[in-house]
Design a protein around this motif. Structure first.
Motif: not given
Length: 281
Positions: A103-108
């Motif tokens: 999992t990752r956080i990449d709001t863009a």
């Protein structure tokens, strides 16, 4: 929950006659043709249920429900890379089973419209108020419910928070509520909720922003609460430098500091251990 949220914002109660009915967002459903089961699939997590994750395909509005072996530390707003094993439909809704690889956080990459900033009054520094998504009065949750509800009373609020995020991932109050819920149980898991909320807000409050976001402007309270939760979670994990940066940032955004963030920053700078129950959001 509506009354608690409006009290937290400092707004007048809404009567039952004026309260609107909460509305969901109709989305297209993923079909088998949208998936290649021979390779990992990237999904945007929209909401977590006790046994599954409601998702949409990254770069698409097509939704699907994921059943994975474990959803531990998975939160709405993350991007999950899934090794798929089976696709099927039930009751007209698509499902995918598989193993979450990462999992990752990449709001863009989420394709979200940044929350608008409205200039409230000129400066220097100029004061702004952040847009509140989902202004239907039933589409709201008070983040402080996480610490005020009694044992066994959280299930309905948890479900509401996840539903709000499924409707609009930009709901910072819902991210903050879920972070607050987990802070005393698993700060590592809580950190993901806070970080997603903060990163979504950063789509609006970019590097170089030189205005302020006062707590007195109610639209700013979800972000300021999320940022405080993020800083305190880092503090609890003894990630001192990161915690100090986030708390310093919070004081810059809200220099009147009505919640005494400055004293928390001083404690972090002195490397004082976190004490449960010492804060409020």
């Amino acid at each position: 929950y509506i009354a608690a949220y409006r009290a937290w914002l400092g707004e007048a109660p809404v009567t039952s006659a004026s309260a609107a009915t909460s509305r969901g967002v109709r989305r297209h459903k993923a079909s088998e043709d949208d998936l290649d089961l021979s390779r990992p699939v990237e999904l945007v997590v929209l909401a977590i249920t006790p046994r599954a994750a409601r998702c949409r395909l990254l770069g698409s509005d097509r939704v699907i429900t994921l059943r994975a072996g474990s959803l531990h530390r998975v939160v709405a707003g993350q991007i999950a890379s899934v090794q798929p094993s089976k696709y099927w439909t039930h009751g007209g809704h698509p499902y995918l089973s598989g193993q979450i690889v990462s999992t990752r956080i990449d709001t863009a990459a989420l394709g979200l419209v940044p929350l608008a900033l409205r200039e409230a009054h000129g400066g220097p520094p100029a004061a702004f108020e952040m847009e509140l998504p989902g202004r239907d009065p039933e589409d709201a949750i008070d983040p402080t419910l996480a610490r005020t509800l009694g044992p066994g009373e959280h299930a309905e609020a948890d479900e509401l928070a996840e539903r709000l995020l499924e409707t609009d991932l930009r709901d910072l109050a819902a991210h903050t509520y879920l972070g607050n819920r987990l802070l005393g149980l698993s700060p590592q898991w809580a950190l993901h909720h806070y970080e997603v909320g903060v990163r979504i807000a950063e789509l609006s409050v970019r590097d170089g922003f030189d205005g302020v976001l006062p707590w007195s402007l109610v639209g700013n309270r979800p972000l300021l609460s999320c940022l405080l939760g993020y800083g305190e979670c880092l503090w609890q994990l003894e990630r001192w430098d990161e915690a100090e940066r986030q708390l310093a940032r919070l004081v810059r955004l809200d220099p009147a500091d009505p919640r005494d963030v400055g004293s928390r920053r001083t404690a972090v700078q002195a490397r004082r251990a976190w004490i449960d129950g010492q804060s409020w959001r």
